[in-house]
Design a protein around this motif. Structure first.
Motif, PDB file in Angstrom:
ATOM      1  N   PRO A 395      -0.437   4.640  -0.723  1.00 19.09           N
ATOM      2  CA  PRO A 395       0.937   4.177   0.091  1.00 19.09           C
ATOM      3  C   PRO A 395       0.260   3.539   1.419  1.00 19.09           C
ATOM      4  O   PRO A 395       1.436   3.048   1.950  1.00 19.09           O
ATOM      5  N   ILE A 396      -0.787   3.144   1.448  1.00 18.92           N
ATOM      6  CA  ILE A 396      -1.251   2.183   2.632  1.00 18.92           C
ATOM      7  C   ILE A 396      -2.219   1.104   2.126  1.00 18.92           C
ATOM      8  O   ILE A 396      -3.101   1.477   1.226  1.00 18.92           O
ATOM      9  N   LEU A 397      -2.093   0.196   2.981  1.00 21.50           N
ATOM     10  CA  LEU A 397      -3.368  -0.858   2.695  1.00 21.50           C
ATOM     11  C   LEU A 397      -3.969  -0.999   4.263  1.00 21.50           C
ATOM     12  O   LEU A 397      -3.431  -0.792   5.283  1.00 21.50           O
ATOM     13  N   ASP A 398      -5.292  -0.727   4.335  1.00 26.43           N
ATOM     14  CA  ASP A 398      -6.137  -1.101   5.415  1.00 26.43           C
ATOM     15  C   ASP A 398      -6.818  -2.119   5.552  1.00 26.43           C
ATOM     16  O   ASP A 398      -7.561  -2.664   4.703  1.00 26.43           O
ATOM     17  N   ARG A 399      -6.975  -2.757   6.886  1.00 22.33           N
ATOM     18  CA  ARG A 399      -7.749  -4.165   6.826  1.00 22.33           C
ATOM     19  C   ARG A 399      -8.515  -4.074   8.395  1.00 22.33           C
ATOM     20  O   ARG A 399      -7.823  -3.370   9.178  1.00 22.33           O
ATOM     21  N   VAL A 400      -9.768  -4.678   8.277  1.00 21.86           N
ATOM     22  CA  VAL A 400     -10.380  -4.827   9.906  1.00 21.86           C
ATOM     23  C   VAL A 400     -10.884  -6.161   9.852  1.00 21.86           C
ATOM     24  O   VAL A 400     -11.471  -6.628   9.057  1.00 21.86           O
ATOM     25  N   PRO A 401     -10.445  -6.850  11.141  1.00 24.28           N
ATOM     26  CA  PRO A 401     -11.063  -8.379  11.360  1.00 24.28           C
ATOM     27  C   PRO A 401     -12.410  -8.199  11.683  1.00 24.28           C
ATOM     28  O   PRO A 401     -12.863  -7.255  12.458  1.00 24.28           O
ATOM     29  N   ASN A 402     -13.061  -9.227  11.203  1.00 29.62           N
ATOM     30  CA  ASN A 402     -14.522  -9.324  11.508  1.00 29.62           C
ATOM     31  C   ASN A 402     -14.870 -10.112  12.432  1.00 29.62           C
ATOM     32  O   ASN A 402     -16.061 -10.473  12.946  1.00 29.62           O
ATOM     33  N   ARG A 403     -13.667 -10.558  13.394  1.00 30.62           N
ATOM     34  CA  ARG A 403     -13.648 -11.499  14.645  1.00 30.62           C
ATOM     35  C   ARG A 403     -12.368 -11.009  15.388  1.00 30.62           C
ATOM     36  O   ARG A 403     -11.332 -10.753  14.714  1.00 30.62           O
TER      37      ARG A 403
END
Length: 525
Positions: A395-403
């Motif tokens: 039920p979720i998508l997660d992302r993390v920026p690399n900058r």
């Protein structure tokens, strides 16, 4: 000796008060993060931030994110706190599209965390990050083309026939079925056949090992739920507590099943159109490719070195891909099929319409179902799509920026390492996009109605380069399972069937709370 006069009690009060004051100041500083940046945010509570109900397992991660999505109504994005860690929830479909697709090179990693040294099977496509993920995705994408899925479809058809036989035998006893458990057995048979080349016989054997280990992986006990939640939301806890996605017992079992099957195939020169055979071919191709990358002097070039640094296709790396295919496949497929049967049981007229389409397709194919017929059924696709809207397995998508990343159209920066969430359950249940969202209505996905919505308001498989690689396989397995049941049986509610669906607050993959008991009656020929 007392620090302040002669009273130890007074000392204790002073010390405790001081600690509480320090804690208050600490969290006050932490919880000023979004306010200082001019980002609308959900008001946090001390210690937990906005995460209290989820941490106490009163709501699932999906429900938590849906609540945050709703609280940020009217905003493009919304700041939240998971304990003291700031995170951001995306609401605007255009912004979601930019982050998942256009700026994917910045957001290609997930927050999800694992311990690859102590949990070797976590070296899989779902959990890996950085260059290792990119390289593995590139190599594994050809394994899930329409052609490859069609090659595996006879294995799914065999499992579907076993499902029909199981339900026919059950009909003779007139027993109520637990839909999630029956669907779990079918889905496990499909995945073990296609991923491990093994007939697990879950529908025939109530004590089948693969089904037992499948239950253990998704045993949503208090502690197991905490492990799953930490994997997706609390990376520091995963490191400190050595949380494992696969237990030692499960790793040992899956590793043995994998290598025993490979050994048998090599000894008997057996080839089979399944995922395991494709992994074997991938391993052999990598050996040849690595050898060809050496230069004429016998030294290795930079490309070969980069390949070896990313992924070494041997040992547990191979087992890990089969393991995640097994894990993600059986639980998600079982949940989707069970929810479909429930919704069709609650609205018999929808079931009748679907059955007419299935029987018509069978008549055109001499009383049988074919891969093309199942793939091309329009109303079946609408039914499956509506269930994936209402009950997206992940039920979720997660992302993390690399900058550091400036949100387009603003001067607001998402700092490197900040968790960015796409709340699928929130998007899919938005009443402004899906009127009366609790109502199950396949017509939402007619060709006409689909075009009226922004495509990024419906993301059951994610989107962009990191979308679900097994999408086609999952869809054909679900559709064939449903067609096999509805074409031969009438599914209806019983006294124990819940009249409204309640989700399990401990489940990471959406699941019904308390199960889905149903009646399944053989239709007269």
């Amino acid at each position: 000796m007392a620090l302040f006069g002669d009273s130890l009690l007074l000392d204790a009060i002073v010390i405790v008060s001081g600690l509480l004051l320090l804690a208050h100041l600490y969290f006050r500083h932490k919880f000023s993060y979004w306010e200082k940046r001019g980002v609308p945010f959900a008001r946090p509570t001390t210690l937990f931030g906005n995460f209290k109900e989820c941490f106490l397992q009163r709501e699932s991660v999906g429900q938590f994110m849906q609540r945050m999505y709703n609280e940020g109504a009217g905003k493009r994005f919304f700041g939240i706190y998971v304990f003291g860690r700031p995170a951001i929830v995306l609401r605007d479909p255009e912004l979601i599209k930019i982050i998942l697709v256009k700026d994917f090179n910045i957001f290609y990693d997930r927050l999800v965390h694992s311990n690859t040294k102590t949990d070797p099977l976590s070296n899989n496509l779902f959990l890996l990050k950085g260059p290792a993920w990119k390289y593995l995705r590139f190599k594994m994408t050809p394994l899930f083309t329409p052609f490859r899925v069609k090659q595996m479809s006879p294995l799914i058809f065999t499992c579907a026939e076993q499902l029909r036989e199981y339900l026919e035998n059950n009909d003779k006893t007139k027993k109520i079925i637990e839909a999630k458990e029956v669907c779990g057995k079918f889905a496990t048979d499909v995945i073990t056949s296609c991923a491990f080349g093994i007939g697990s016989n879950c529908l025939l054997d109530p004590n089948a090992e693969f089904r037992e280990f499948g239950r253990k992986i998704f045993d949503f006990s208090v502690y197991r739920s905490f492990e799953f939640m930490s994997t997706f939301m609390l990376p520091l806890v995963v490191k400190v507590m050595n949380v494992k996605f696969f237990s030692d017992e499960t790793t040992k079992f899956l590793r043995k099943a994998f290598w025993d099957t490979i050994k048998e195939r090599e000894e008997k020169n057996i080839e089979r159109a399944d995922f395991l055979q494709m992994l074997i071919q991938l391993k052999n191709n990598e050996k040849n490719e690595a050898k060809s990358k050496a230069d004429k002097n016998g030294t290795r070039n930079d490309i070969a070195d980069e390949m070896d640094a990313a992924i070494d296709f041997k040992g547990d790396i191979l087992v890990a891909q089969a393991a995640i295919f097994f894990t993600a496949g059986f639980e998600a497929n079982a949940a989707v099929i069970a929810f479909i049967l429930y919704e069709l049981a609650m609205q018999p007229h929808l079931q009748t319409r679907l059955r007419e389409e299935i029987l018509d397709a069978m008549d055109k194919n001499e009383g049988t179902l074919t891969y093309e017929a199942v793939r091309d059924m329009e109303y079946l696709h609408m039914v499956v799509s509506e269930v994936l809207r209402k009950y997206p397995p992940m039920p979720i998508l997660d992302r993390v920026p690399n900058r550091d990343y400036v949100i387009p159209g603003t001067n607001i920066t998402i700092e490197k390492g900040t968790a960015v969430y796409v709340p699928l359950l929130g998007l899919h249940m938005d009443p402004d996009v899906y009127p009366d969202p609790e109502h199950f209505d396949p017509e939402r996905f007619s060709e006409t109605n689909r075009t009226t919505r922004h495509p990024f308001m419906y993301l059951p498989f994610g989107e962009g380069p990191k979308n679900c690689i097994g999408r086609l396989f999952g869809l054909i397995a679900v559709k064939l399972g449903i067609a096999s049941v509805i074409g031969k049986f009438e599914v209806s509610p019983c006294a124990e069937t819940p009249r409204s669906m309640h989700l399990n607050p401990k489940a990471m993959v959406l699941a019904a709370k308390g199960g889905i008991p149903l009646k399944c009656t053989r239709l007269s020929d």
